[in-house]
Design a protein around this motif. Structure first.
Motif, PDB file in Angstrom:
ATOM      1  N   CYS A 221       0.948  -1.153  -0.371  1.00 59.95           N
ATOM      2  CA  CYS A 221       0.328  -0.494  -0.130  1.00 59.95           C
ATOM      3  C   CYS A 221       0.981   0.776  -0.116  1.00 59.95           C
ATOM      4  O   CYS A 221       1.310   1.431   0.929  1.00 59.95           O
ATOM      5  CB  CYS A 221      -0.741   0.047   1.056  1.00 59.95           C
ATOM      6  SG  CYS A 221      -2.020   1.416   1.559  1.00 59.95           S
ATOM      7  N   GLU A 222       1.038   1.646  -1.217  1.00 63.43           N
ATOM      8  CA  GLU A 222       1.481   2.861  -1.519  1.00 63.43           C
ATOM      9  C   GLU A 222       1.408   4.208  -2.334  1.00 63.43           C
ATOM     10  O   GLU A 222       0.677   4.177  -3.063  1.00 63.43           O
ATOM     11  CB  GLU A 222       3.881   2.670  -1.978  1.00 63.43           C
ATOM     12  CG  GLU A 222       4.083   1.419  -1.630  1.00 63.43           C
ATOM     13  CD  GLU A 222       5.718   1.210  -1.884  1.00 63.43           C
ATOM     14  OE1 GLU A 222       5.814   1.767  -3.107  1.00 63.43           O
ATOM     15  OE2 GLU A 222       5.870   0.284  -1.664  1.00 63.43           O
ATOM     16  N   THR A 223       1.839   5.532  -1.342  1.00 61.34           N
ATOM     17  CA  THR A 223       1.604   6.604  -2.756  1.00 61.34           C
ATOM     18  C   THR A 223       2.991   7.085  -3.469  1.00 61.34           C
ATOM     19  O   THR A 223       3.708   6.784  -3.457  1.00 61.34           O
ATOM     20  CB  THR A 223       1.741   7.619  -1.314  1.00 61.34           C
ATOM     21  OG1 THR A 223       0.392   7.497  -0.411  1.00 61.34           O
ATOM     22  CG2 THR A 223       0.687   9.112  -2.629  1.00 61.34           C
ATOM     23  N   LEU A 224       2.075   7.150  -4.229  1.00 63.98           N
ATOM     24  CA  LEU A 224       3.310   7.026  -5.852  1.00 63.98           C
ATOM     25  C   LEU A 224       3.005   8.482  -5.695  1.00 63.98           C
ATOM     26  O   LEU A 224       2.124   9.267  -5.912  1.00 63.98           O
ATOM     27  CB  LEU A 224       2.728   6.937  -7.164  1.00 63.98           C
ATOM     28  CG  LEU A 224       3.374   5.313  -6.916  1.00 63.98           C
ATOM     29  CD1 LEU A 224       2.713   4.673  -8.995  1.00 63.98           C
ATOM     30  CD2 LEU A 224       3.831   4.788  -6.197  1.00 63.98           C
ATOM     31  N   ARG A 225       5.081   9.165  -6.430  1.00 72.05           N
ATOM     32  CA  ARG A 225       4.543  10.322  -6.846  1.00 72.05           C
ATOM     33  C   ARG A 225       4.506  10.854  -8.612  1.00 72.05           C
ATOM     34  O   ARG A 225       4.349   9.523  -9.331  1.00 72.05           O
ATOM     35  CB  ARG A 225       5.855  10.919  -7.130  1.00 72.05           C
ATOM     36  CG  ARG A 225       6.553  11.381  -5.891  1.00 72.05           C
ATOM     37  CD  ARG A 225       6.170  12.015  -4.612  1.00 72.05           C
ATOM     38  NE  ARG A 225       5.715  12.004  -3.167  1.00 72.05           N
ATOM     39  CZ  ARG A 225       4.169  12.580  -2.528  1.00 72.05           C
ATOM     40  NH1 ARG A 225       3.353  13.378  -3.390  1.00 72.05           N
ATOM     41  NH2 ARG A 225       3.472  11.655  -1.097  1.00 72.05           N
ATOM     42  N   ASP A 226       3.876  11.862  -9.169  1.00 75.44           N
ATOM     43  CA  ASP A 226       3.872  12.382 -10.205  1.00 75.44           C
ATOM     44  C   ASP A 226       4.257  12.075 -11.196  1.00 75.44           C
ATOM     45  O   ASP A 226       5.096  12.764 -11.836  1.00 75.44           O
ATOM     46  CB  ASP A 226       2.376  13.177 -10.518  1.00 75.44           C
ATOM     47  CG  ASP A 226       0.964  12.907 -10.162  1.00 75.44           C
ATOM     48  OD1 ASP A 226       0.428  11.589 -10.335  1.00 75.44           O
ATOM     49  OD2 ASP A 226       1.089  13.695  -8.835  1.00 75.44           O
ATOM     50  N   SER A 227       4.855  10.873 -11.151  1.00 80.55           N
ATOM     51  CA  SER A 227       6.184  11.003 -12.486  1.00 80.55           C
ATOM     52  C   SER A 227       6.382   9.199 -12.759  1.00 80.55           C
ATOM     53  O   SER A 227       6.087   8.571 -12.123  1.00 80.55           O
ATOM     54  CB  SER A 227       7.657  11.279 -11.414  1.00 80.55           C
ATOM     55  OG  SER A 227       8.240   9.511 -11.066  1.00 80.55           O
TER      56      SER A 227
END
Ligand code: AMP
Ligand code: MG
Length: 404
Positions: A221-227
């Motif tokens: 369960c992770e949050t991704l940066r917009d890259s």
């Protein structure tokens, strides 16, 4: 955008189910731990349930034919539940209890409320028909028949049924391993202060709750940066660990929407843009063979698309055979004046009007608004290309039914 560019909800669900990758691993769990798991094999009935004729009431076992000769029957014996029943001497009665096996020679049971008991025996105060108050051997399940089929989700009653045929350990599919990837540079975890331009990550928690209810194991369960690079590398890592990846955000048309683009680059984008409201940008594809369900970012869209498109996919991945529920036909308590090419899923709940039961729509249907989903108890469906008048019949699904 022409409506032909959007995929219909029904076509999309068929596509998702067809591209599901059902879990292959099975495991054995104790019956007590089997709730909400999915049977990995058929279970047939090894011996009749119940194993012998038994009494449905507390009373007296008799032979109906004896009653034409005698009005007073001496009590010749007693069978408690769990005891071997013995036999009934002709012209007598045997004291018997609910669940006691019927003694040989008896063919009926008289409720104790229908008899007068004296020192000499019992007098029966009501007509007796042969076979009354007897639960017959095998009336629930007969030896050799299919008790439960592979692919059945185990509810409390299925747990009981498995117990009734003596199953102590149950063969089930491994829990579906799901990765949750929420995307967005603006996201901050609850517990941290909000900086300018930031919002709290709510989708992560909606999805954790939904997946727990759906019986899945969240393995990442992770949050991704917009890259592009972060999206690519995290999707690859998730694909190695999970059976199914669910993302939120990054599937729309902006240049910061990387999930769809990465799927496209991999040649694994097989579905994008649905005739659905909310939820149009929903995307589906695969990374290294692992299915990826790309949900939109808006919080209410996440809930609706998970329930409508995600659940059929998850059911299929879990090896389940049953399809989703049929909903309920109810009069609408709201109207829709302008037809849309998209099928609309309205956050709604049941209520009572002067005319009887109706479905009320939450007043705010914005896809960014979660409070309306908390007010709601289900979704009402406004068919594509249709208007709706108050009192028109509409299909309503409770959240519980959608999550079954
Ligand atoms: P996107 O599709 O990434 O453009 O996101 C659409 C909208 O949903 C934007 O307003 C995002 O800020 C919002 N959003 C995306 N992800 C989340 C999340 N995890 N929690 C709350 N809101 C989100
Ligand atoms: Mg975004």
């Amino acid at each position: 955008m022409a409506s032909s560019d959007l995929i219909s909800v029904d076509d999309a669900i068929n596509h998702l189910v067809a591209h599901a990758r059902p879990v292959a691993d099975t495991q054995t769990v104790a019956l007590a731990d089997s709730l909400d798991r999915v049977l990995a094999r058929d279970y047939s009935v090894p011996a009749d349930v119940p194993p012998a004729d038994n009494s449905a009431v507390d009373g007296y076992a008799v032979r109906a034919g004896d009653l034409s000769q005698a009005t007073l029957l001496p009590v010749s014996g007693r069978v408690a539940a769990g005891e071997a029943p013995g036999s009934l001497p002709p012209g007598t009665a045997v004291r018997i209890f609910t669940g006691s096996e019927i003694p040989a020679g008896a063919d009926s049971v008289v409720m104790q409320e229908r008899v007068t008991v004296t020192d000499d025996g019992i007098t029966i105060n009501a007509p007796v028909s042969e076979g009354q108050n007897i639960r017959h051997q095998g009336q629930d399940l007969a030896r050799g028949e299919l008790a439960l089929a592979k692919g059945t989700k185990i509810r409390p009653q299925e747990m009981g049924l498995l117990g009734s045929i003596g199953v102590a350990d149950v063969s089930v599919y491994a829990k579906l391993k799901v990765a949750i990837l929420t995307t967005g540079d603006e996201l901050v975890d609850p517990g941290q202060p909000l900086g300018p331009g930031q919002i709290y990550n709510s989708n992560r928690y909606t999805l954790l709750g939904l997946l727990a209810k759906a019986g899945c194991a969240v393995v990442l369960c992770e949050t991704l940066r917009d890259s592009r690079e972060a999206t690519r590398s995290t999707l690859e890592r998730a694909a190695a660990e999970a059976d199914l990846i669910i993302t939120s955000g990054g599937v729309s048309v902006g240049e910061e929407d990387h999930v769809r683009v990465v799927l496209e680059e991999y040649g694994g984008l097989s579905l994008w843009r649905l005739a659905m409201k909310p939820g149009k940008p929903l995307a589906f594809g695969s990374i290294d063979g692992t299915p990826v369900l790309g949900l939109p970012g808006n919080p209410a869209s996440v809930l609706v698309t998970f329930l409508i498109a995600g659940m059929p996919l998850i059911r299929a991945c879990q090896g389940r055979t049953a399809s989703s529920g049929q909903g309920e036909q109810m009069p609408a308590g709201f109207s829709v004046e302008t037809p849309s090419v998209r099928r609309e899923f309205v956050r709604a709940r049941k209520g009572i009007s002067d005319e009887g039961p109706v479905v009320h729509a939450s007043p705010n249907q914005s896809s960014g608004v979660l409070s309306a989903a908390c007010w709601a108890e289900g979704l009402a469906v406004v068919p594509e290309n249709n208007t709706l008048g108050i009192g028109d019949t509409i299909t309503y699904y409770s959240f519980a039914e959608l999550l079954e």
